[in-house]
Motif scaffolding. Structure first.
Motif, PDB file in Angstrom:
ATOM      1  N   HIS A  22       0.866  -1.176   0.000  1.00  0.00           N
ATOM      2  CA  HIS A  22       0.000   0.000   0.000  1.00  0.00           C
ATOM      3  C   HIS A  22       0.908   1.232   0.000  1.00  0.00           C
ATOM      4  CE1 HIS A  22      -3.785   2.008   1.941  1.00  0.00           C
ATOM      5  NE2 HIS A  22      -3.216   2.793   1.037  1.00  0.00           N
ATOM      6  N   ILE A  23       0.906   1.980  -1.106  1.00  0.00           N
ATOM      7  CA  ILE A  23       1.726   3.182  -1.217  1.00  0.00           C
ATOM      8  C   ILE A  23       0.877   4.381  -0.816  1.00  0.00           C
ATOM      9  CG2 ILE A  23       3.101   4.633  -2.747  1.00  0.00           C
ATOM     10  CD1 ILE A  23       3.589   2.196  -4.495  1.00  0.00           C
ATOM     11  N   VAL A  24       1.356   5.124   0.152  1.00  0.00           N
ATOM     12  CA  VAL A  24       0.632   6.296   0.643  1.00  0.00           C
ATOM     13  C   VAL A  24       1.390   7.549   0.216  1.00  0.00           C
ATOM     14  CG1 VAL A  24      -0.234   7.521   2.681  1.00  0.00           C
ATOM     15  CG2 VAL A  24      -0.255   5.012   2.615  1.00  0.00           C
ATOM     16  N   ALA A  25       0.724   8.385  -0.588  1.00  0.00           N
ATOM     17  CA  ALA A  25       1.308   9.665  -0.987  1.00  0.00           C
ATOM     18  C   ALA A  25       0.817  10.725  -0.020  1.00  0.00           C
ATOM     19  CB  ALA A  25       0.895  10.019  -2.409  1.00  0.00           C
ATOM     20  N   ALA A  26       1.784  11.378   0.674  1.00  0.00           N
ATOM     21  CA  ALA A  26       1.383  12.397   1.646  1.00  0.00           C
ATOM     22  C   ALA A  26       0.635  13.546   0.980  1.00  0.00           C
ATOM     23  CB  ALA A  26       2.600  12.916   2.411  1.00  0.00           C
ATOM     24  N   GLY A  27       0.936  13.816  -0.296  1.00  0.00           N
ATOM     25  CA  GLY A  27       0.064  14.719  -1.037  1.00  0.00           C
ATOM     26  C   GLY A  27       0.634  16.066  -1.385  1.00  0.00           C
ATOM     27  N   LYS A  28       1.925  16.309  -1.186  1.00  0.00           N
ATOM     28  CA  LYS A  28       2.501  17.617  -1.493  1.00  0.00           C
ATOM     29  C   LYS A  28       3.710  17.462  -2.402  1.00  0.00           C
ATOM     30  CE  LYS A  28       1.188  19.708   2.953  1.00  0.00           C
ATOM     31  NZ  LYS A  28       1.708  20.374   4.182  1.00  0.00           N
ATOM     32  N   ASP A  29       4.000  18.550  -3.149  1.00  0.00           N
ATOM     33  CA  ASP A  29       5.266  18.684  -3.881  1.00  0.00           C
ATOM     34  C   ASP A  29       5.596  17.473  -4.749  1.00  0.00           C
ATOM     35  OD1 ASP A  29       5.632  21.140  -2.564  1.00  0.00           O
ATOM     36  OD2 ASP A  29       6.559  20.104  -0.852  1.00  0.00           O
TER      37      ASP A  29
ATOM     38  N   GLN B 176       4.396  14.455  -4.612  1.00  0.00           N
ATOM     39  CA  GLN B 176       4.412  13.150  -3.950  1.00  0.00           C
ATOM     40  C   GLN B 176       3.409  12.175  -4.567  1.00  0.00           C
ATOM     41  OE1 GLN B 176       3.812  14.340   0.102  1.00  0.00           O
ATOM     42  NE2 GLN B 176       5.880  15.206   0.300  1.00  0.00           N
ATOM     43  N   ILE B 177       2.252  12.690  -4.990  1.00  0.00           N
ATOM     44  CA  ILE B 177       1.270  11.798  -5.624  1.00  0.00           C
ATOM     45  C   ILE B 177       1.834  11.246  -6.927  1.00  0.00           C
ATOM     46  CG2 ILE B 177      -0.958  11.752  -6.803  1.00  0.00           C
ATOM     47  CD1 ILE B 177      -2.067  13.561  -4.629  1.00  0.00           C
ATOM     48  N   GLU B 178       2.451  12.107  -7.718  1.00  0.00           N
ATOM     49  CA  GLU B 178       3.029  11.654  -8.989  1.00  0.00           C
ATOM     50  C   GLU B 178       4.133  10.628  -8.745  1.00  0.00           C
ATOM     51  OE1 GLU B 178       2.506  14.757  -8.081  1.00  0.00           O
ATOM     52  OE2 GLU B 178       0.901  15.346  -9.465  1.00  0.00           O
ATOM     53  N   ALA B 179       4.961  10.866  -7.719  1.00  0.00           N
ATOM     54  CA  ALA B 179       6.040   9.924  -7.417  1.00  0.00           C
ATOM     55  C   ALA B 179       5.483   8.585  -6.940  1.00  0.00           C
ATOM     56  CB  ALA B 179       6.961  10.516  -6.349  1.00  0.00           C
ATOM     57  N   ALA B 180       4.406   8.653  -6.156  1.00  0.00           N
ATOM     58  CA  ALA B 180       3.785   7.416  -5.669  1.00  0.00           C
ATOM     59  C   ALA B 180       3.229   6.598  -6.821  1.00  0.00           C
ATOM     60  CB  ALA B 180       2.690   7.744  -4.657  1.00  0.00           C
ATOM     61  N   LEU B 181       2.582   7.267  -7.782  1.00  0.00           N
ATOM     62  CA  LEU B 181       2.024   6.558  -8.931  1.00  0.00           C
ATOM     63  C   LEU B 181       3.130   5.976  -9.800  1.00  0.00           C
ATOM     64  CD1 LEU B 181      -0.885   8.989  -9.870  1.00  0.00           C
ATOM     65  CD2 LEU B 181      -1.106   6.669  -8.964  1.00  0.00           C
ATOM     66  N   SER B 182       4.226   6.711  -9.944  1.00  0.00           N
ATOM     67  CA  SER B 182       5.354   6.203 -10.725  1.00  0.00           C
ATOM     68  C   SER B 182       5.968   4.967 -10.058  1.00  0.00           C
ATOM     69  CB  SER B 182       6.413   7.299 -10.870  1.00  0.00           C
ATOM     70  OG  SER B 182       7.538   6.819 -11.569  1.00  0.00           O
ATOM     71  N   LEU B 183       6.096   5.016  -8.728  1.00  0.00           N
ATOM     72  CA  LEU B 183       6.612   3.859  -7.989  1.00  0.00           C
ATOM     73  C   LEU B 183       5.653   2.683  -8.116  1.00  0.00           C
ATOM     74  CD1 LEU B 183       8.601   2.521  -6.038  1.00  0.00           C
ATOM     75  CD2 LEU B 183       7.363   3.600  -4.145  1.00  0.00           C
ATOM     76  N   GLY B 184       4.351   2.960  -8.025  1.00  0.00           N
ATOM     77  CA  GLY B 184       3.367   1.897  -8.174  1.00  0.00           C
ATOM     78  C   GLY B 184       3.445   1.222  -9.526  1.00  0.00           C
ATOM     79  N   ALA B 185       3.651   2.022 -10.579  1.00  0.00           N
ATOM     80  CA  ALA B 185       3.761   1.452 -11.927  1.00  0.00           C
ATOM     81  C   ALA B 185       4.996   0.572 -12.045  1.00  0.00           C
ATOM     82  CB  ALA B 185       3.798   2.576 -12.955  1.00  0.00           C
ATOM     83  N   ALA B 186       6.097   1.003 -11.418  1.00  0.00           N
ATOM     84  CA  ALA B 186       7.322   0.193 -11.462  1.00  0.00           C
ATOM     85  C   ALA B 186       7.136  -1.126 -10.732  1.00  0.00           C
ATOM     86  CB  ALA B 186       8.478   0.989 -10.848  1.00  0.00           C
ATOM     87  N   LEU B 187       6.451  -1.089  -9.602  1.00  0.00           N
ATOM     88  CA  LEU B 187       6.193  -2.318  -8.853  1.00  0.00           C
ATOM     89  C   LEU B 187       5.252  -3.242  -9.625  1.00  0.00           C
ATOM     90  CD1 LEU B 187       5.851  -0.791  -5.277  1.00  0.00           C
ATOM     91  CD2 LEU B 187       7.582  -2.442  -6.005  1.00  0.00           C
TER      92      LEU B 187
ATOM     93  N   ARG C 221       2.232  -4.538   3.997  1.00  0.00           N
ATOM     94  CA  ARG C 221       3.369  -3.629   3.825  1.00  0.00           C
ATOM     95  C   ARG C 221       2.895  -2.317   3.222  1.00  0.00           C
ATOM     96  NH1 ARG C 221       4.098  -8.538   2.154  1.00  0.00           N
ATOM     97  NH2 ARG C 221       5.605  -9.876   3.226  1.00  0.00           N
ATOM     98  N   SER C 222       3.513  -1.233   3.647  1.00  0.00           N
ATOM     99  CA  SER C 222       3.186   0.066   3.059  1.00  0.00           C
ATOM    100  C   SER C 222       4.459   0.856   2.821  1.00  0.00           C
ATOM    101  CB  SER C 222       2.235   0.855   3.959  1.00  0.00           C
ATOM    102  OG  SER C 222       2.833   1.145   5.200  1.00  0.00           O
ATOM    103  N   VAL C 223       4.355   1.775   1.881  1.00  0.00           N
ATOM    104  CA  VAL C 223       5.447   2.690   1.569  1.00  0.00           C
ATOM    105  C   VAL C 223       4.884   4.106   1.621  1.00  0.00           C
ATOM    106  CG1 VAL C 223       7.098   3.472  -0.173  1.00  0.00           C
ATOM    107  CG2 VAL C 223       6.673   1.015   0.127  1.00  0.00           C
TER     108      VAL C 223
END
Length: 577
Positions: A486-493, A495-506, A537-539
């Motif tokens: 479970h990837i949690v994006a704190a929501g600033k600067d 972070q959401i885009e980085a979380a989605l990019s990490l999710g796609a890689a996983l 697990r979460s990131v």
């Protein structure tokens, strides 16, 4: 798989649902896995359906591993096969029945023994077709009088039912043992702590019968274990050791005035106060309690029955129903209509009602019991001399400390559990009913013998939730979690885009991912939801993103570690094995 919470059909709840009685029900509702659709019926939301399918996949894999073949029957079934086996009547009000536009009777399937048997009759002819093991995973229906506890006691549920067909009793026993081992592997993979106990067959019929019970304080089943041996049984299946016969001279029956003693406690107090029979050490165990019940048999008239148990025991209605199955019993209360049955003063001597007694009421045992007259009791009422039982029945409550029926010196402990599976050696009940014969090796007809093996798939989801949660939410085992991380994006600067990019890689690495990419939702709410949802697990993609780091969290241990975000795929895949 990559799920985005910004588009996922999910709504978590902050408040405790008023209708939720047990942890699994409460948490599955709050975490957005299920929603109530009707009394005893639930809609599986996307996260819930993922968990349900994961459980079903484990069950299916272990059945296929032992050579079982999957089929699928309709849930809407005709009346005639169930008439042939008498189960249309035996099930009574427990089944949903309906008529089609032509007036023909149908039922919504509670189980499929009849249909499996007819399929085998239609498609086999020779010993070469056996042994055979078939299974399905399908929705079943029971008209529960009081659906409760969410998925644990519903009217509609997903079940895996399997049936074996063998030509000899030894072959049946071998298949039974193989399925039993497969069930043990299944529940180990699902993370379910369980105990295998002896059970009763009920409306299913058959001889050997065992239940798999998941340990849980909210379980509706009670079961016993021995302090000295491996004996374990559902309380409904516990056999009471009969007392050792005692040879002694017994006084003749005598009747005494005992006014205002309609209860065992008041009778014992009076007996000691008056020193009846020269004794002042009377206890409830010296008295014989006689309970009147009405027996309801599907398709037949009700019958009165008197159950005799030692006065220090209550009649356990679940044990009584198990002993009488497919009949059921309710306490009789219309004593005005039966003046021969004097409420509070009933004795077994001379009554004109069928009388069944606990095994402790053995020939030669003497009792203090009712005299069948208002305000009067009798002492030295001896079984076999002053009254004869019409049979014994296992209906008295089982208590911790009772003698083990399987060994000398052991005593019973009592625990609670959730029934997650039940297996039976059915024998030839169903092949006899449908006259199923195949050609044997010697050219003579052989009638197959059957085994039945069920797992409650949707019930297993609830049992896992009962065993795997804490005060913050669910804690799914790896085999059944709706996602691996479970990837949690704190929501600033960014972070959401980085979380989605990490999710796609996983996802590209074969990892199942849930990303909390909801905008305008506070980090605190996201963290609370992550704990409630219970993915192992979460990131967290948060304040250290600018430094190239994310936080890896283990939901089960509480461990947290700052990890370079480029290393997260390696860390996750390594953790998944």
């Amino acid at each position: 798989m990559l799920l985005r919470m910004s588009t996922l059909l999910l709504r978590t709840l902050r408040e405790e649902p008023a209708e939720a009685e047990v942890p699994s029900h409460r948490l599955l509702l709050r975490a957005g896995y299920i929603r109530r659709a009707a009394p005893g019926g639930y809609t599986w939301l996307p996260l819930g359906k993922l968990v349900l399918d994961r459980v079903a996949a484990v069950v299916r894999a272990e059945m296929e591993a032992i050579g079982a073949q999957e089929v699928s029957f309709p849930a809407l079934l005709p009346r005639e096969p169930y008439e042939t086996t008498n189960r249309w009547t035996d099930y009574g009000d427990d089944i949903f029945t309906l008529k089609d536009r032509r007036g023909a009777d149908y039922l919504l399937a509670p189980t499929h023994e009849e249909m499996f048997t007819l399929l085998v009759q239609d498609m086999t002819s020779s010993y070469r077709d056996f042994p055979l093991l078939l299974f399905q995973i399908q929705t079943k229906y029971r008209d529960e009088a009081r659906p409760r506890a969410g998925l644990l006691r519903g009217r509609e549920f997903l079940m895996k039912d399997a049936y074996s067909f063998s030509l000899t009793d030894d072959a049946l026993a071998a298949t039974y043992a193989e399925v039993r081992r497969a069930y043990q592997r299944t529940f180990a993979r699902l993370g379910l702590e369980h105990t295998i106990v002896s059970a009763v067959s009920g409306a299913m019929g058959g001889s050997a019968s065992e239940e798999f019970l998941a340990a849980s304080e909210v379980g509706e089943d009670t079961f016993v274990g021995c302090t000295s041996c491996s004996y374990a049984a559902n309380t409904e299946a516990v056999i009471t050791p009969a007392p050792v016969p005692v040879s002694r001279e017994l006084e003749h029956l005598s009747v005494h005035d005992t006014p205002d003693t309609p209860t065992i406690a008041s009778l014992v107090d009076l007996a000691n106060a008056r020193a009846l029979d020269g004794r002042a050490d009377w206890t409830a165990a010296d008295t014989l309690k006689n309970v009147v019940v009405t027996v309801h048999r599907p398709g037949a008239e009700d019958e009165l029955l008197v159950i005799g148990v030692p006065g220090d025991r209550e009649v356990d209605m679940k044990r009584l129903d198990a002993a009488l199955a497919p009949a059921t019993a309710t306490l009789f209360d219309d004593f005005a209509a039966r003046p021969d049955l004097v409420k509070g003063y009933i004795g077994p001597q001379g009554i004109k009602v069928r009388y069944l007694a606990d095994p402790r009421v053995a020939p030669g045992t003497a009792w203090l019991t009712g005299a069948n007259e208002p305000g009067r009791h009798a002492i030295n009422v001896v079984a076999g001399r002053d009254f004869t039982v019409d049979g014994t029945i296992e209906a008295a409550e089982v208590r911790a400390g009772d003698q083990c029926p399987a060994c000398d010196g052991g005593s019973l402990t009592i625990r609670r559990g959730i029934e997650i599976a039940h297996i039976f050696q059915l024998g030839r009940r169903y092949t006899e009913a449908f006259q199923v014969d195949v050609l044997g090796v010697d050219g003579k007809p052989v009638r197959p013998t059957m085994g039945s093996y069920g797992i409650g798939v949707s019930r297993a989801v609830a049992a896992i939730a009962e065993q795997h949660h804490d005060e913050r939410g669910l804690l799914w085992p790896d085999e059944v979690a709706p996602a691996d991380v479970h990837i949690v994006a704190a929501g600033k600067d960014g972070q959401i885009e980085a979380a989605l990019s990490l999710g796609a890689a996983l996802r590209e690495a074969g990892v199942r991912v849930l990303v909390d990419d909801r905008p305008n939702v506070s980090p605190g709410v996201k963290f609370t939801d992550a704990e409630l949802i219970g993915i192992p697990r979460s990131v967290v993609v948060g304040r250290r993103l600018a430094d190239g780091f994310a936080e890896f969290r283990d939901r089960r241990t509480g461990a947290r570690e700052e990890v370079p975000i480029t290393d997260i795929p390696r860390v996750i895949t390594s953790a998944l094995g």
